[in-house]
Design a protein around this motif. Structure first.
Motif, PDB file in Angstrom:
ATOM      1  N   LYS A  60      -5.990  -7.046   1.569  1.00  0.00           N
ATOM      2  CA  LYS A  60      -5.148  -5.868   2.250  1.00  0.00           C
ATOM      3  C   LYS A  60      -4.880  -6.382   3.765  1.00  0.00           C
ATOM      4  N   TYR A  61      -3.808  -5.898   4.079  1.00  0.00           N
ATOM      5  CA  TYR A  61      -3.404  -6.141   5.453  1.00  0.00           C
ATOM      6  C   TYR A  61      -2.754  -4.746   6.026  1.00  0.00           C
ATOM      7  N   GLY A  62      -3.243  -4.453   7.328  1.00  0.00           N
ATOM      8  CA  GLY A  62      -3.021  -3.122   7.897  1.00  0.00           C
ATOM      9  C   GLY A  62      -3.568  -2.044   6.981  1.00  0.00           C
ATOM     10  N   ASP A  63      -2.950  -0.839   7.374  1.00  0.00           N
ATOM     11  CA  ASP A  63      -3.036   0.418   6.663  1.00  0.00           C
ATOM     12  C   ASP A  63      -2.588   0.635   5.189  1.00  0.00           C
ATOM     13  N   SER A  64      -1.425  -0.141   5.038  1.00  0.00           N
ATOM     14  CA  SER A  64      -0.731   0.004   3.677  1.00  0.00           C
ATOM     15  C   SER A  64      -0.093  -1.272   2.831  1.00  0.00           C
ATOM     16  N   SER A  65      -0.362  -2.349   3.733  1.00  0.00           N
ATOM     17  CA  SER A  65       0.552  -3.501   3.350  1.00  0.00           C
ATOM     18  C   SER A  65      -0.555  -4.676   2.698  1.00  0.00           C
ATOM     19  N   ILE A  66      -0.150  -5.592   2.171  1.00  0.00           N
ATOM     20  CA  ILE A  66      -0.900  -6.659   1.728  1.00  0.00           C
ATOM     21  C   ILE A  66      -0.493  -8.180   2.118  1.00  0.00           C
ATOM     22  N   ILE A  67      -1.297  -9.072   1.919  1.00  0.00           N
ATOM     23  CA  ILE A  67      -0.711 -10.595   2.231  1.00  0.00           C
ATOM     24  C   ILE A  67      -1.143 -11.057   0.786  1.00  0.00           C
ATOM     25  N   ALA A  68      -0.207 -11.558   0.254  1.00  0.00           N
ATOM     26  CA  ALA A  68      -0.127 -12.142  -1.289  1.00  0.00           C
ATOM     27  C   ALA A  68      -0.294 -13.681  -1.139  1.00  0.00           C
ATOM     28  N   ARG A  69      -1.049 -14.294  -2.025  1.00  0.00           N
ATOM     29  CA  ARG A  69      -0.840 -15.761  -2.214  1.00  0.00           C
ATOM     30  C   ARG A  69      -0.196 -16.088  -3.579  1.00  0.00           C
ATOM     31  N   ASN A 100       5.158  -5.323   2.601  1.00  0.00           N
ATOM     32  CA  ASN A 100       4.890  -4.022   3.285  1.00  0.00           C
ATOM     33  C   ASN A 100       4.874  -2.678   2.547  1.00  0.00           C
ATOM     34  N   SER A 101       3.841  -1.930   2.949  1.00  0.00           N
ATOM     35  CA  SER A 101       4.044  -0.514   2.358  1.00  0.00           C
ATOM     36  C   SER A 101       3.571  -0.403   1.034  1.00  0.00           C
ATOM     37  N   ILE A 102       2.847  -1.414   0.345  1.00  0.00           N
ATOM     38  CA  ILE A 102       2.784  -1.431  -1.118  1.00  0.00           C
ATOM     39  C   ILE A 102       1.546  -0.477  -1.230  1.00  0.00           C
ATOM     40  N   ARG A 103       0.749  -0.216  -0.394  1.00  0.00           N
ATOM     41  CA  ARG A 103      -0.500   0.454  -0.696  1.00  0.00           C
ATOM     42  C   ARG A 103      -0.233   1.797  -0.258  1.00  0.00           C
ATOM     43  N   SER A 104       0.940   2.185   0.139  1.00  0.00           N
ATOM     44  CA  SER A 104       1.305   3.539   0.821  1.00  0.00           C
ATOM     45  C   SER A 104       1.413   4.640  -0.601  1.00  0.00           C
ATOM     46  N   GLN A 105       0.872   5.720  -0.160  1.00  0.00           N
ATOM     47  CA  GLN A 105       1.270   6.596  -1.399  1.00  0.00           C
ATOM     48  C   GLN A 105       2.844   7.129  -1.522  1.00  0.00           C
ATOM     49  N   LYS A 106       3.548   6.829  -0.556  1.00  0.00           N
ATOM     50  CA  LYS A 106       5.075   7.221  -0.727  1.00  0.00           C
ATOM     51  C   LYS A 106       5.586   5.865  -1.492  1.00  0.00           C
ATOM     52  N   LYS A 139       7.410   3.666  -4.359  1.00  0.00           N
ATOM     53  CA  LYS A 139       7.516   3.579  -5.627  1.00  0.00           C
ATOM     54  C   LYS A 139       7.203   2.314  -6.347  1.00  0.00           C
ATOM     55  N   LYS A 140       6.699   1.504  -5.613  1.00  0.00           N
ATOM     56  CA  LYS A 140       6.379  -0.218  -6.354  1.00  0.00           C
ATOM     57  C   LYS A 140       4.859  -0.071  -6.624  1.00  0.00           C
ATOM     58  N   SER A 141       4.311  -0.535  -7.711  1.00  0.00           N
ATOM     59  CA  SER A 141       2.829  -0.392  -7.892  1.00  0.00           C
ATOM     60  C   SER A 141       2.289  -1.832  -7.441  1.00  0.00           C
ATOM     61  N   ILE A 142       1.179  -1.716  -6.621  1.00  0.00           N
ATOM     62  CA  ILE A 142       0.440  -2.694  -6.450  1.00  0.00           C
ATOM     63  C   ILE A 142       0.016  -3.735  -7.737  1.00  0.00           C
ATOM     64  N   GLY A 143       0.146  -3.170  -9.015  1.00  0.00           N
ATOM     65  CA  GLY A 143      -0.098  -3.908 -10.030  1.00  0.00           C
ATOM     66  C   GLY A 143       0.635  -5.198 -10.244  1.00  0.00           C
ATOM     67  N   HIS A 144       1.858  -5.173  -9.530  1.00  0.00           N
ATOM     68  CA  HIS A 144       2.555  -6.362  -9.755  1.00  0.00           C
ATOM     69  C   HIS A 144       1.887  -7.432  -9.328  1.00  0.00           C
ATOM     70  N   PHE A 145       1.102  -7.511  -8.561  1.00  0.00           N
ATOM     71  CA  PHE A 145       0.048  -8.635  -7.864  1.00  0.00           C
ATOM     72  C   PHE A 145      -0.950  -8.962  -8.077  1.00  0.00           C
ATOM     73  N   GLN A 146      -1.485  -8.778  -9.511  1.00  0.00           N
ATOM     74  CA  GLN A 146      -2.579  -9.095 -10.306  1.00  0.00           C
ATOM     75  C   GLN A 146      -2.425 -10.511 -10.360  1.00  0.00           C
ATOM     76  N   PRO A 147      -3.575 -11.051 -10.435  1.00  0.00           N
ATOM     77  CA  PRO A 147      -3.611 -12.521 -10.687  1.00  0.00           C
ATOM     78  C   PRO A 147      -2.706 -13.074 -11.952  1.00  0.00           C
ATOM     79  N   PHE A 148      -2.100 -14.207 -11.795  1.00  0.00           N
ATOM     80  CA  PHE A 148      -1.151 -14.931 -12.632  1.00  0.00           C
ATOM     81  C   PHE A 148      -0.003 -13.922 -13.143  1.00  0.00           C
ATOM     82  N   SER A 149       0.341 -12.857 -12.290  1.00  0.00           N
ATOM     83  CA  SER A 149       1.541 -11.870 -12.673  1.00  0.00           C
ATOM     84  C   SER A 149       2.853 -12.970 -12.255  1.00  0.00           C
ATOM     85  N   ILE A 150       3.925 -12.986 -13.124  1.00  0.00           N
ATOM     86  CA  ILE A 150       5.026 -13.757 -12.827  1.00  0.00           C
ATOM     87  C   ILE A 150       6.148 -12.871 -12.555  1.00  0.00           C
ATOM     88  N   LEU A 151       6.783 -12.945 -11.292  1.00  0.00           N
ATOM     89  CA  LEU A 151       7.463 -12.233 -10.656  1.00  0.00           C
ATOM     90  C   LEU A 151       8.924 -12.829 -10.382  1.00  0.00           C
TER      91      LEU A 151
END
Length: 225
Positions: free
Chosen positions: A14-23, A37-43, A45-57
């Protein structure tokens, strides 16, 4: 500079109030850390589920050479994973491998397309694999060595390079099969044999890559046992 690339997620904090730092290990830029940025914000439209381990993006990156921490502008799934994050054994293997892989990638700051292709295809296989799942992490760590520049194309190199005694002939033979056969090879292994093989592999990487035993190791062993 804007870069389009595929990327393999290895974790985030987690980074700040609503962001993340992804490896992320990217096809075009190698291994790095990226702000989302803002991936953890309630507003959002993107899901943080995209950043589960071994997800291919599929990623669009903003990259500045003078900055250690880069930024992700856009992202979407490149390849849907149907089982990896829902099956308890596969998810435990995934958490373990992303921890080890992250440590091994510390020196991969530039593109390594062969390594990326190997990792991507291996993840797809793990998601679809129906048998031999409990040995996948052993095969992955044995097969990935040459892509990282480690000379473990032969099992004997695991021991001669670290001045360790060779294991029993039975374990030695199992390791050769795991290295040379496709994922999911039919190879029944006891808990003791599997643990011995994994210890030898981790000792090799600890000696050559100076990585410590993964924190997730005992969790993995408890799940597989």
């Amino acid at each position: 500079m804007i870069i389009k690339s595929k990327g393999i997620v290895l974790g985030y904090i987690k980074y700040g109030d609503s962001s993340i730092i992804a490896r992320i290990f990217t096809e075009e830029s190698g291994y790095g850390s990226y702000i989302v940025n803002s991936i953890r914000s309630q507003k959002t439209k993107k899901s943080i589920g995209h950043f589960q381990p071994f997800s291919i993006l599929d990623l669009i990156l903003y990259v500045k050479e003078t900055r250690d921490l880069q930024r992700i502008s856009e992202f979407k799934n490149h390849y849907p994973l149907h089982h990896l994050h829902h099956d308890p054994i596969k998810s435990s293997i995934t958490l373990f491998l992303t921890e080890v892989f992250s440590k091994l990638l510390q020196s991969e700051q530039s593109p390594n397309p062969h390594l990326f292709s190997f990792a991507e295809e291996s993840i797809k296989v793990l998601d679809a694999l129906e048998s031999g799942v409990a040995n996948f992490h052993l095969q992955f760590l044995l097969k990935i060595g040459p892509h990282l520049g480690y000379a473990i194309d032969e099992i004997d190199n695991l021991f001669s390079s670290t001045d360790r005694l060779s294991p029993s002939s039975e374990v030695h033979k199992r390791m050769e099969v795991l290295m040379n056969e496709p994922y999911g090879v039919g190879l029944g292994m006891s808990r003791e044999s599997r643990n011995e093989v994994l210890d030898e592999i981790l000792n090799y990487y600890e000696h050559h890559a100076h990585i410590h035993k993964p924190r997730s190791l005992e969790v993995l062993r408890s799940i597989l046992n």
